[in-house]
Design a protein around this motif. Sequence first.
Motif, short mmCIF file in Angstrom:
data_model
loop_
_atom_site.label_atom_id
_atom_site.label_comp_id
_atom_site.label_asym_id
_atom_site.label_seq_id
_atom_site.Cartn_x
_atom_site.Cartn_y
_atom_site.Cartn_z
N ALA A 245 0.86 -0.97 0.18
CA ALA A 245 -0.03 0.07 0.08
C ALA A 245 0.88 1.35 0.16
CB ALA A 245 -0.84 0.06 1.22
N ASP A 246 0.42 2.02 -0.90
CA ASP A 246 1.20 3.49 -1.15
C ASP A 246 0.82 4.45 -0.19
OD1 ASP A 246 3.07 5.11 -1.80
OD2 ASP A 246 2.13 6.02 -3.75
N THR A 247 1.07 4.28 1.17
CA THR A 247 0.29 5.10 2.22
C THR A 247 0.99 5.21 3.60
OG1 THR A 247 -1.70 5.88 3.35
CG2 THR A 247 -1.43 3.47 2.75
N GLU A 248 1.20 5.98 4.34
CA GLU A 248 1.59 6.02 5.44
C GLU A 248 0.78 5.63 6.67
OE1 GLU A 248 3.50 9.76 6.48
OE2 GLU A 248 4.97 9.62 5.16
N PHE A 249 -0.59 5.82 6.30
CA PHE A 249 -1.74 5.51 7.39
C PHE A 249 -2.55 4.32 7.02
CE2 PHE A 249 -1.14 9.96 6.80
CZ PHE A 249 -0.83 10.45 8.14
N HIS A 250 -2.65 3.38 8.10
CA HIS A 250 -3.24 1.92 7.75
C HIS A 250 -4.52 1.85 8.68
CE1 HIS A 250 0.05 0.34 5.31
NE2 HIS A 250 1.07 1.29 6.32
N GLU A 251 -5.73 1.95 8.22
CA GLU A 251 -6.87 1.85 8.76
C GLU A 251 -7.31 0.33 9.14
OE1 GLU A 251 -9.06 4.33 9.53
OE2 GLU A 251 -8.05 5.94 8.31
N MET A 252 -7.41 0.21 10.52
CA MET A 252 -7.88 -1.26 11.05
C MET A 252 -8.72 -1.16 12.18
SD MET A 252 -4.04 -2.46 12.64
CE MET A 252 -3.56 -2.34 11.04
N THR A 253 -9.26 -2.44 12.34
CA THR A 253 -10.18 -2.79 13.51
C THR A 253 -9.31 -3.76 14.40
OG1 THR A 253 -12.17 -2.35 12.12
CG2 THR A 253 -12.05 -3.64 14.30
N PRO B 21 12.45 -1.97 16.77
CA PRO B 21 12.87 -0.40 16.19
C PRO B 21 12.91 -0.19 14.60
CG PRO B 21 14.60 -2.29 16.20
CD PRO B 21 13.32 -2.91 16.59
N GLY B 22 12.12 -0.99 13.95
CA GLY B 22 11.74 -1.02 12.34
C GLY B 22 11.37 0.42 12.05
N LYS B 23 10.50 0.94 12.85
CA LYS B 23 9.74 2.08 12.59
C LYS B 23 9.11 2.71 13.91
CE LYS B 23 7.89 0.58 7.91
NZ LYS B 23 8.72 1.71 7.28
N ILE B 24 9.00 4.05 13.61
CA ILE B 24 8.04 4.78 15.06
C ILE B 24 6.76 4.51 14.48
CG2 ILE B 24 8.17 6.60 16.43
CD1 ILE B 24 10.88 5.07 16.74
N ALA B 25 5.87 3.91 15.07
CA ALA B 25 4.45 3.74 14.71
C ALA B 25 3.56 4.23 15.60
CB ALA B 25 4.07 2.35 14.30
N ARG B 26 2.71 5.04 15.37
CA ARG B 26 1.84 5.61 16.02
C ARG B 26 0.17 5.10 15.91
NH1 ARG B 26 3.41 10.48 18.76
NH2 ARG B 26 5.51 11.04 18.22
N TRP B 27 -0.81 5.05 16.93
CA TRP B 27 -1.97 4.68 17.03
C TRP B 27 -2.99 5.95 17.23
CZ3 TRP B 27 -5.42 0.98 15.03
CH2 TRP B 27 -6.52 0.98 15.75
N ARG B 28 -3.88 6.14 16.33
CA ARG B 28 -4.80 6.93 16.35
C ARG B 28 -6.30 6.24 16.49
NH1 ARG B 28 -1.48 9.55 18.34
NH2 ARG B 28 -0.45 11.78 17.18
N THR B 29 -7.14 6.33 17.71
CA THR B 29 -8.34 5.79 17.61
C THR B 29 -9.27 6.81 17.19
OG1 THR B 29 -7.82 4.37 19.67
CG2 THR B 29 -10.24 4.73 19.10
N SER B 30 -10.05 6.48 16.17
CA SER B 30 -11.36 7.05 15.48
C SER B 30 -12.86 6.54 16.30
CB SER B 30 -11.34 7.03 14.23
OG SER B 30 -11.46 5.58 13.69
N GLY C 34 -9.33 2.47 14.02
CA GLY C 34 -8.33 3.39 14.32
C GLY C 34 -7.27 3.35 12.98
N ARG C 35 -6.44 4.08 13.09
CA ARG C 35 -5.20 3.81 12.34
C ARG C 35 -3.93 3.90 12.54
NH1 ARG C 35 -5.33 9.64 8.47
NH2 ARG C 35 -5.01 10.86 10.11
N ILE C 36 -3.00 3.36 11.93
CA ILE C 36 -1.65 3.19 12.38
C ILE C 36 -0.91 4.36 11.43
CG2 ILE C 36 0.49 1.87 12.51
CD1 ILE C 36 -1.18 -0.27 13.35
N ALA C 37 -0.02 5.08 11.88
CA ALA C 37 0.74 5.99 11.05
C ALA C 37 2.10 5.23 11.21
CB ALA C 37 0.78 7.41 11.66
N LEU C 38 2.69 4.82 9.93
CA LEU C 38 4.10 4.59 10.12
C LEU C 38 5.09 5.48 9.38
CD1 LEU C 38 3.35 0.62 8.86
CD2 LEU C 38 3.92 1.43 11.08
#
Length: 430
Positions: free
Chosen positions: A351-359, A408-417, A426-430
């Motif tokens: 996927a060509d995106t930094e944001f990944h929506e998921m449940t 340590p591969g990525k600094i990932a953040r979770w945002r709950t919608s 929510g979505r994970i920002a990688l």
Amino acid sequence: MDNYFFSDDFHWLGRAILMQNSSDELFTIEGRDFNPVYLILLWILIKIFGLSPVVFRVVGIVTFSAVAWMFFYILTRYFKINPIIAFSTALLLNFNVFVSEVVLNLAALVYSLSLLFFLGALTFYFDRKRLLFLIFLLAGFLTKETIILAVIPLVFYEKEKNNRLFIIGTLCSLGLLRVLLQLVAAGTTGSYTGFYSFSHMFYKLYFIILRSMNISPLTLPLVVGIIVIIFVFFISLYYMKKKRGLLFFLLFLVVFALFFSLLPKLSSRYFLYPSFGFWGIVALLTHHFYKNYPKQKNLKYVLAPLVLVSLLFNSPFIQKEIEDYKILGTFSHRYIQQQAVLIKNQINPNADTEFHEMTLSKEDNQPLKAVYQQIINRDNLPKLLPFRPNSIGGVIEPRHLVPIIFYPGKIARWRTSKETHSYFIGRIAL
């Protein structure tokens, strides 16, 4: 040494990981938690060593040992205690199963670290180096704000009016700073004083004082335990005019014992501060009798047998505590590994995106209940065994889980919608 983390540890580890590319976490107050110095320490350790349990254990042990050394140093230099008596007392302070949690639980490191900063501040105060005193006291305050209560005994110990006014001004300034910080964060945090509970206060006070003495309240009849506590207080008051330092250590014991007795539940991390006060009393009284009975020079060795008894008594119980935390850490490690697989499987690597929506399913907390029941059945020391609100399985919140599993591969953040009773969206920002 390589045991995994547990409960509150994940809160701090997740935030320290996010600090690797953003300083926002450093200035965030969550509930009553505002510990920027502790976060900076975790950030540095993670930056250099990654999420290495061994490194964190070493830091915990070194910090705890440094507290013992500073206690010894302060007793010998500023209270003029015989080195053998001071050394014995420092061992008795630290080798106590009832304070072992400050080493075994990463989140509890703030207690020994803040006490270490305070002891450093105390040395600078006695040397009349006010600026360094303020810097170290502020560092301790920004590690664990509870340490501010340690200034109260210093107010009453100080005899000079100007110095006492300086200490009172420092205490009021730090108290005001904490109030202002909480007011600024009022929109995102809960009440700072809403956690107080007067329920069973006197029983909690009784347990805190006896366990600070390295005595199990369950091994003594209640009347005997009360007599022991009264004896310690009265003998301290009786000799206070001859050994002014008794006032400082007695107030240290009383102030922190009273404070922690107002918390809803006891945990062994709460016994470290009052233990410092009690063993300071023991050191001063032992030295007093040693100096005033010159024919009894062997009195300086009187605590040595107690040290040996403490080593023999505490060792098996500390081992049981280590095993408890090993069980909790192993469960947490496996659970987070399972969640990591489930989350990473939802991410499309193309996927060509930094944001990944998921449940994310909240699941039930039955596995955590089972491991908690196992710990309770082992019948060792009581521990804080929480089910985390707004979490997965009661174990960990998504906002802390996501940074941990991707580092340590990525600094990932979770945002709950969206959050429901059974899942997060929510979505994970990688």
